[in-house]
Design an enzyme around this catalytic site. Structure first.
Site, short mmCIF file in Angstrom:
data_model
loop_
_atom_site.label_atom_id
_atom_site.label_comp_id
_atom_site.label_asym_id
_atom_site.label_seq_id
_atom_site.Cartn_x
_atom_site.Cartn_y
_atom_site.Cartn_z
N HIS A 85 38.86 46.61 25.94
CA HIS A 85 37.89 45.31 26.30
C HIS A 85 36.63 45.83 25.81
CE1 HIS A 85 40.56 44.34 30.00
NE2 HIS A 85 40.62 43.44 29.18
N CYS A 100 36.51 47.86 36.54
CA CYS A 100 37.62 47.12 36.35
C CYS A 100 38.28 46.57 37.70
CB CYS A 100 38.77 47.40 35.40
SG CYS A 100 39.74 48.62 35.94
#
Ligand code: CIR
Length: 283
Positions: free
Chosen positions: A174, A271
């Site tokens: 990401h 996250c």
């Protein structure tokens, strides 16, 4: 309360965090490199410490139950993007993660002050929240194996008051695997070639000016800004030289948060929580 007034460090403040407990199948979570086995008990300890640290920062933590059907369910950041009074429930890029949104949607609706919920209408649009870096002034999006162009368009439609700029992400999972906010207009950036290219693009394409803290490891660049505190992984995990660089440049209070078991499955400090500012939601 969005727009001009909702901008800068104020827009990054958090009153509430949604987290999700670790299932036993967490050891089978998706990963780019399967070489290191996750130690479940250690992951649970690290997760409990993460929650306690959020609470110590004055954040109210809402814990969702784990679900044995979803090994990656603790990575809640990927299934919702919340900015101010709006929340986009995403369609994650990996098929195995697409059922994780259901409880997140309900949790968002059940908050004392519920944000306005947006859905990704286009069935071909995909977004992982780990690709969405909100600087407080604009949105940077990683166009990765998990987030596509239609997903970027969906973000732009959901948050029209903010500029949305995509950056290609090819080798990392990401965008936030290599760049995160570490303070007011301050971005921590990792050290591999992709991080260097992303930094160059950010500098030229950002609509606002930021200070960049450069580290030589992508893992070190994933920090979590929680009001005046910055969660960082300890020196043993990110290299003491990177830890010292963060300590030197970051203005907030640095808190060590060990996260080795999560990193084995590409998880980062950002996250495991969806941070929300309930003060930005009226009513
Ligand atoms: C995955 O591959 O989807 C998970 N194993 C890791 C997700 C990490 N998410 C994040 O950093 N936002």
């Amino acid at each position: 309360m969005q727009g001009v007034a909702y901008s800068g460090i104020m827009a990054l403040r958090s009153t509430t965090a949604i987290v999700r407990n670790i299932p036993n199948v967490f050891v089978e979570a998706l990963r780019l490199d399967g070489s290191q086995a996750v130690v479940l008990e250690k992951a649970k300890q690290q997760f409990n410490n993460y929650i306690e640290t959020l609470e110590q920062c004055g954040v109210k933590v809402v814990s969702l139950p784990s679900d044995e059907r979803f090994p990656d369910c603790p990575f809640v950041e990927d299934v919702a993007v919340v900015i101010g009074a709006r929340a986009l429930v995403t369609r994650p890029g990996h098929p195995s993660r697409r059922g994780e949104m259901t409880v997140m949607r309900e949790a968002l609706k059940s908050l004392q002050k519920a944000p306005q919920i947006y859905e990704m209408e286009d069935p071909e649009a995909f977004v992982d929240g780990g690709d969405v870096l909100f600087t407080g002034r604009e949105i940077f999006v990683g166009q990765s194996s998990r987030t596509n162009q239609k997903g970027v368009q969906c973000l732009a439609k959901t948050f029209p008051e903010f500029s949305v700029t995509p950056f290609p992400i090819r080798s990392s999972l990401h965008l936030k695997s290599l760049a995160t906010m570490c303070g007011d207009d301050m971005i921590a950036v990792g050290g591999d070639q992709e991080a260097a290219e992303t930094l160059k693009s950010m500098k030229s394409q950002a609509k606002f000016k930021y200070n960049y803290v450069q580290l030589d490891s992508n893992s070190a660049a994933n920090v979590l800004l929680v009001n005046d505190n910055v969660f960082v992984k300890p020196g043993e995990e990110i290299g003491h030289h990177n830890y010292d660089i963060l300590k030197k440049h970051v203005k907030g209070r640095i808190i060590d948060v060990p996260f080795s078991e999560f990193y084995k499955v590409d998880g980062c400090l950002t996250c495991c929580s969806v941070l929300i500012n309930q003060e930005a939601v009226s009513g």
